[in-house]
Each structure stands twice: as structure tokens, then as C-alpha cells.
Design a protein around this motif. Sequence first.
Motif: not given
Length: 203
Positions: A48-70
Motif C-alpha cells: 500500500x505504501x509503495x502504491x501511495x508513493x507512486x513507486x509501483x502501480x496496482x493491477x486493476x483488481x487490486x485497485x478495485x479492492x482498494x477503491x471499495x475499502x475507501x
Amino acid sequence: MGKTKAKKAAEKQVDDFEIGAKIKALRTAKKKTLQEVANDTGFSPALISQIENNNVSPPIATLSRIAKVLGVRVGYFFEDEGIESDYEVLRADQRPIVTKVISSSGGQHGYIYHALTHKKRDKLMEPFVLTVEPGVRDDDNQYSHEGEEFLLVMDGEVELLLGEDRIVLEEGDSVYFESSLKHRLLSHGDEKARVLAVLCRGN
């Protein structure tokens, strides 16, 4: 605009979306810690920290789960701040491209994706074009999330892990499935493949 300039323009646009910054802002606004988001999504705090710092990009499925939680739609992360419109035309040289896609285990995920809409808000569907790289076989990382998905192979061949099944899809083949089924798209063969992916959000 030449092809090289068009590609650079598209790659620059994805930085403007600041997916990681949007995730961090939402998490902070909801007073959630990295550990809490990690617990709710099933991913590690480090990822999650790597994604927030734009070091890596999440696959669409991962982003979908993060979106639901938020509490947002996955399309929120690709939206412009511009004026809302009843329709959107996106030119081929204006597609935002998402690179550095990483799996939940930290490995190379094997594809990049282009968002096909970023001005129309509150959408029921989220369309993407995936470019699946050859040679990446990360069978252990499968994903599930709410909603439904439609895949159409535009070029090349891919292998779809869907539940307990392994399905080889060739150019022109398509599949429609419940996103709650564990799934993973893999390369098949020695050439790149392009896949149209349309996600329909859950209730």
C-alpha cells in the motif's frame, strides 16, 4: 503529433492522475492507517505504501479492492478534475497508460493498461485495454472483487485462470464472468497480446 510524441503525452497524462496521492488522501480523510487498509484489502502495508508513493502501480483488481475499502469507484482514480460531460471521446493518442504494474506479492504482473475513459464520472462500466507481456507466469496470484467483467482478445493469445479452470483465449475470443471468481490473466505464447477489459461495478 508523431507516434513518439503521442506516446510521451499519454505517459505524462497518467502521472497527472496521481493514483497514489489520491489513495493516500482518501485514506487520510477516513483516518485509516496503512495497516488498517492492508487488513481490509488483504494486501501488505508495504505494498500500500509503495502504491501511495507512486513507486509501483496496482493491477486493476487490486485497485478495485482498494477503491471499495475507501468507498469510491475504481474509475475515480482515473478521473480528470475538468467539467463533467454526458459523453466522452478519447483519441487513441490520448489514452493514459499505467506502467510498473506489480502483483500483491511484489512480483512483475506482466501487463500494462490504458484507461479508456477519464472524463465521464459516476460510470457503471470501466473500460481498459491491457497489453499482456509474454513470458510472465505468476500463477499463484489470483484476484477477486465485486462486479462483473468482460474480456475480448484483440490481438494475440492469453490464458485466463478462472476459478479452477484454465482457459486459452485467442484473437476474437471473449469471456464474461463474475468478478467474485478468483481470476488472473496470463501470457500464452511468445508474442504480446492486447485485451479489451470492461469492468462493471457491483452494487
